[in-house]
Design a protein around this motif. Structure first.
Motif, PDB file in Angstrom:
ATOM      1  N   PHE A   1      54.267  53.131  71.857  1.00  0.00           N
ATOM      2  CA  PHE A   1      55.110  52.460  70.880  1.00  0.00           C
ATOM      3  C   PHE A   1      54.488  51.156  70.371  1.00  0.00           C
ATOM      4  O   PHE A   1      53.852  50.409  71.121  1.00  0.00           O
ATOM      5  CB  PHE A   1      56.480  52.162  71.501  1.00  0.00           C
ATOM      6  CG  PHE A   1      57.239  53.409  71.848  1.00  0.00           C
ATOM      7  CD1 PHE A   1      57.988  54.073  70.880  1.00  0.00           C
ATOM      8  CD2 PHE A   1      57.175  53.951  73.123  1.00  0.00           C
ATOM      9  CE1 PHE A   1      58.675  55.238  71.182  1.00  0.00           C
ATOM     10  CE2 PHE A   1      57.861  55.116  73.439  1.00  0.00           C
ATOM     11  CZ  PHE A   1      58.606  55.755  72.466  1.00  0.00           C
TER      12      PHE A   1
ATOM     13  N   VAL B   1      61.173  59.269  64.876  1.00  0.00           N
ATOM     14  CA  VAL B   1      61.109  58.464  66.100  1.00  0.00           C
ATOM     15  C   VAL B   1      61.918  59.192  67.173  1.00  0.00           C
ATOM     16  O   VAL B   1      62.879  59.898  66.871  1.00  0.00           O
ATOM     17  CB  VAL B   1      61.657  57.038  65.893  1.00  0.00           C
ATOM     18  CG1 VAL B   1      60.760  56.252  64.950  1.00  0.00           C
ATOM     19  CG2 VAL B   1      63.093  57.062  65.371  1.00  0.00           C
TER      20      VAL B   1
ATOM     21  N   THR C   1      63.135  52.436  67.961  1.00  0.00           N
ATOM     22  CA  THR C   1      61.740  52.506  68.398  1.00  0.00           C
ATOM     23  C   THR C   1      60.815  52.607  67.191  1.00  0.00           C
ATOM     24  O   THR C   1      61.193  53.118  66.141  1.00  0.00           O
ATOM     25  CB  THR C   1      61.495  53.722  69.317  1.00  0.00           C
ATOM     26  OG1 THR C   1      61.791  54.930  68.603  1.00  0.00           O
ATOM     27  CG2 THR C   1      62.374  53.645  70.553  1.00  0.00           C
TER      28      THR C   1
ATOM     29  N   MET D   1      56.984  54.087  66.696  1.00  0.00           N
ATOM     30  CA  MET D   1      55.940  54.823  67.387  1.00  0.00           C
ATOM     31  C   MET D   1      54.564  54.394  66.893  1.00  0.00           C
ATOM     32  O   MET D   1      54.328  54.277  65.698  1.00  0.00           O
ATOM     33  CB  MET D   1      56.153  56.320  67.173  1.00  0.00           C
ATOM     34  CG  MET D   1      55.403  57.198  68.147  1.00  0.00           C
ATOM     35  SD  MET D   1      55.949  58.916  68.041  1.00  0.00           S
ATOM     36  CE  MET D   1      55.477  59.343  66.368  1.00  0.00           C
TER      37      MET D   1
END
Length: 249
Positions: free
Chosen positions: A155, A185, A190, A192
């Motif tokens: 991430f 994602v 998040t 990536m």
């Protein structure tokens, strides 16, 4: 890690007799169907690795793949267990071991261009405790199975790397699309940086190197598929053998 194949209505008795590290307890042995609600969950525990690292093991056997109702007994149980799990011992570098991956993708046979995101039930529980961070800062990586492939998700956001080592047996999943669909994602919040994966049969070996880890994905003959370096939540893999999926942000 205990998963959906080890629930009481599947191989729960075998799990409790041969694989769980604790002494058997009446009612939690999957011997009587009336006790399945007890036997289908177990307390998390930690395995220390040296003085400053631990593997935190969580039983997600009953998680399924769908969201867990927030007013249900399982949600309350998992939430309380997560709280106790992250309170085990002093803060230290932690690998969170759980069968269902919260921060990885799963193949979608009906829509190959739209892989499924991480486990919705576990994500809801983690979100209720830590928001979109999902994990406390000491969790460096998440180690899972369930999906029948090898996968590493790293991430750009401050989230622990997710490894999936699920290519050791049974049928392998369909491969992910190449290139990987942009914008997907595994969990809300998040970002990536990289995903590396293969549906070749094999297994994963982890070796500690000081504060870092070297993870080697090997095929059934022990030949290297990829080598990954994990340190302070950051993971990078070097693919060695095709077919591999390696999109970067």
């Amino acid at each position: 890690m205990r998963g959906n194949h080890e629930t009481c209505n599947r191989a729960g008795q075998g799990w409790w007799r041969f694989l769980d590290p604790r002494p058997p307890a009446r009612g939690q042995d999957c011997n009587a169907a009336a006790d399945d609600a007890i036997g289908d969950v177990s307390e998390p525990y930690a395995v220390p690795i040296g003085a400053a690292t631990k593997v935190l093991v969580f039983d997600s056997a009953s998680a399924g793949n769908a969201p867990i109702p927030r007013d249900g007994a399982l949600y309350a149980t998992y939430r309380a267990q997560m709280q106790r799990a992250f309170a085990i011992g002093p803060p230290s570098a932690t690998i969170f071991a759980v069968h269902h991956p919260p921060l990885a993708f799963a193949a979608n046979p009906r829509r190959p261009d739209a892989p499924f995101p991480g486990n919705a039930g576990l994500l809801a529980v983690l979100d209720s405790l830590h928001g979109h961070a999902y994990f406390p800062p000491e969790v460096q990586a998440v180690l899972s199975g369930h999906n029948h492939l090898f996968e590493m998700v790293a991430f750009a956001s401050d989230h622990p790397a997710q490894f999936v080592s699920g290519n050791g047996g049974d049928d392998v999943d369909d491969p992910f699309p190449v290139p990987f669909p942009p914008g997907l994602v595994p969990a809300p919040g998040t970002r990536m940086r990289e995903i590396v994966g293969t549906n070749r049969f094999g297994f994963l070996v982890m070796e500690r190197d000081g504060a870092a880890w070297t993870l080697r994905a090997l095929d059934v003959d022990g030949a290297p598929l990829t080598t990954c370096r994990l340190e302070s939540r950051q993971a990078r893999c070097t693919p060695i053998r095709a077919p591999w999926l390696v999109p970067s942000s």
